[in-house]
Write a protein that holds these residues in place. Sequence first.
Motif, short mmCIF file in Angstrom:
data_model
loop_
_atom_site.label_atom_id
_atom_site.label_comp_id
_atom_site.label_asym_id
_atom_site.label_seq_id
_atom_site.Cartn_x
_atom_site.Cartn_y
_atom_site.Cartn_z
N ALA A 20 0.84 -1.20 0.00
CA ALA A 20 0.00 0.00 0.00
C ALA A 20 0.88 1.25 0.00
O ALA A 20 1.82 1.35 0.79
N PRO A 21 0.56 2.20 -0.88
CA PRO A 21 1.25 3.49 -0.78
C PRO A 21 0.81 4.14 0.52
O PRO A 21 -0.39 4.29 0.75
N ALA A 23 1.35 7.48 2.74
CA ALA A 23 1.94 8.81 2.80
C ALA A 23 2.60 9.00 4.16
O ALA A 23 1.97 8.84 5.19
N ASN A 71 0.90 7.00 -6.29
CA ASN A 71 -0.42 7.21 -5.67
C ASN A 71 -0.65 8.67 -5.26
O ASN A 71 0.25 9.34 -4.77
N GLN A 177 -11.50 -1.43 -0.23
CA GLN A 177 -10.86 -1.12 1.06
C GLN A 177 -11.86 -1.32 2.19
O GLN A 177 -12.75 -0.50 2.41
N GLU A 180 -11.46 -2.38 8.14
CA GLU A 180 -10.33 -2.73 9.01
C GLU A 180 -9.06 -1.95 8.65
O GLU A 180 -8.09 -1.93 9.41
N GLY A 182 -5.90 0.40 7.77
CA GLY A 182 -5.24 1.52 8.42
C GLY A 182 -5.24 2.74 7.52
O GLY A 182 -5.40 2.64 6.31
N GLY A 183 -5.06 3.92 8.13
CA GLY A 183 -4.99 5.16 7.36
C GLY A 183 -6.36 5.65 6.94
O GLY A 183 -7.39 5.21 7.45
N ALA A 217 -8.21 -5.02 0.25
CA ALA A 217 -7.36 -4.30 1.21
C ALA A 217 -8.09 -4.14 2.53
O ALA A 217 -9.32 -4.00 2.56
N GLY A 218 -7.31 -4.16 3.61
CA GLY A 218 -7.90 -3.93 4.93
C GLY A 218 -7.80 -5.15 5.81
O GLY A 218 -8.52 -6.13 5.60
N ILE A 220 -5.44 -7.35 6.00
CA ILE A 220 -4.73 -8.51 5.44
C ILE A 220 -3.25 -8.35 5.81
O ILE A 220 -2.62 -7.36 5.44
N GLN A 238 -3.85 -5.67 -1.39
CA GLN A 238 -3.01 -4.50 -1.09
C GLN A 238 -2.83 -4.47 0.43
O GLN A 238 -3.81 -4.47 1.17
N GLY A 240 -1.00 -2.77 3.82
CA GLY A 240 -0.38 -1.56 4.34
C GLY A 240 0.31 -1.79 5.68
O GLY A 240 1.54 -1.84 5.77
N LEU A 244 4.51 -1.60 7.67
CA LEU A 244 5.03 -0.58 8.59
C LEU A 244 6.09 -1.17 9.53
O LEU A 244 6.86 -0.44 10.16
N GLY A 327 -4.00 -0.44 10.74
CA GLY A 327 -5.20 -1.25 10.56
C GLY A 327 -5.41 -2.15 11.77
O GLY A 327 -4.65 -2.10 12.74
C1 FMN Z 1 0.24 4.69 7.58
C2 FMN Z 1 -0.74 4.58 6.47
C3 FMN Z 1 -0.78 5.56 5.47
C4 FMN Z 1 -1.64 5.41 4.37
N1 FMN Z 1 -1.57 6.35 3.36
C5 FMN Z 1 -2.25 6.11 2.20
C6 FMN Z 1 -2.02 6.92 1.05
O1 FMN Z 1 -1.23 7.86 1.06
N2 FMN Z 1 -2.71 6.63 -0.08
C7 FMN Z 1 -3.60 5.57 -0.15
O2 FMN Z 1 -4.18 5.35 -1.21
N3 FMN Z 1 -3.83 4.80 0.92
C8 FMN Z 1 -3.17 5.03 2.08
N4 FMN Z 1 -3.37 4.19 3.16
C9 FMN Z 1 -4.38 3.10 3.07
C10 FMN Z 1 -3.81 1.88 2.35
O3 FMN Z 1 -3.76 2.12 0.96
C11 FMN Z 1 -4.63 0.59 2.54
O4 FMN Z 1 -5.97 0.80 2.19
C12 FMN Z 1 -4.56 0.03 3.95
O5 FMN Z 1 -3.28 0.14 4.48
C13 FMN Z 1 -4.97 -1.44 3.94
O6 FMN Z 1 -5.23 -1.91 5.23
P1 FMN Z 1 -4.12 -2.50 6.24
O7 FMN Z 1 -3.40 -1.32 6.75
O8 FMN Z 1 -4.93 -3.19 7.27
O9 FMN Z 1 -3.23 -3.42 5.44
C14 FMN Z 1 -2.54 4.31 4.29
C15 FMN Z 1 -2.52 3.35 5.31
C16 FMN Z 1 -1.63 3.46 6.39
C17 FMN Z 1 -1.62 2.37 7.44
#
Ligand code: FMN
Length: 358
Positions: A20-21, A23, A71, A177, A180, A182-183, A217-218, A220, A238, A240, A244, A327
Amino acid sequence: MWPDRRILDLLGLELPILQAPMAGPVESEMVIAVSEAGGMGGLPCALMTPEKARTELGIIRQRTSRPINVNFFCHRQPEDDPAREAAWKKRLEPFYVELGLDPSAPTPRSARAPFDEEFCGIVEEFRPEVVSFHFGLPDAALLDRVKAAGAKVLASATTADEAAWLEQHGCDAIIAQGAEAGGHRGIFLTDDVANQPGTFALVPQVVDAVRLPVIAAGGIADARGIVAAFALGASAVQIGTAYLFCPEAKVAPPHRQALRAAKDDHTALTNVFTGRPARGIVNRIMREVGPISDIAPAFPLAGGALAPLRAASEPKGSGDFMSLWSGQAARLGREMPAGELTRALAAEALALFPKLAG
Ligand SMILES: Cc1cc2nc3c(=O)[nH]c(=O)nc-3n(C[C@H](O)[C@H](O)[C@H](O)COP(=O)(O)O)c2cc1C
């Protein structure tokens, strides 16, 4: 060997795992590692200046020839609302006083930038194989330019209706998405965040609603989640939060500490950091001002008044006033380099499919 090759073939990948991108935490190093491992590295530009995005893309293109995703957020910049911003500042004033800060000092502006002409020029210059958007899609003229530059377009959907809208407006694949995640929630057709479905309910309903391939996504974070996503009809995942934990992630020490200690019930959706709902580990500012506040200024303006609080507390090791995005599956995270993690997740998922089939 993978039960569904649609995303592998569409995006030219070896492994159906998109990093996951994110930011803030993700820069070129992680993107290169994941793409070199056969997955898809994703460079988030929402917090980058155009110069920074150019530098990072220059490094990436030098160090890998594998496909990458770039992204962007595509929110509309809100009108200034001085009354609301003053009320927000007033709400935060006790924290300013506690930290010895002057509440009457001018509030910095939040740096989150939407996709625009200048970023579109960068896409045309570097021609990433994939461009992904969060919060809907940019205007048709900009989207046409992205496609003319040869990029496949992905975007996040948080409901089946959003997925259908994205299909009608020119996306090549949908990122479903679940709640669940994150972000920031990628929600864009409504702002009713209380109704957001979880990944298990969302993915099959998105698969039924669109003809495009779906990326789940979410929540996983290990092979079990990947295999479940495929069982629900996804063609890729996807991930994220699990990334980390990699050394390549630029995560501030209080955030890393909170991630290491996180359990399944440690996160909540909050709008206090930016004005838009996002999932993070519950901390003091979320508890005392939110997690959802009616007076937080519109995205991304709420972040400005929090910046001095973070700047004054983070160097002392405090995570009280900073976003601790995560997440719900942080507990499943493993500390290993991003390339290794990508390969391990794929190998473990491939080993699990036949076991489940008996
Ligand atoms: C620290 C963080 C920053 C994120 N920043 C972005 C972002 O810049 N662009 C984006 O499309 N999604 C962003 N996301 C959401 C992720 O694309 C994705 O939907 C999410 O991480 C998936 O769930 P998970 O964290 O449970 O794997 C971010 C997620 C996190 C945890």
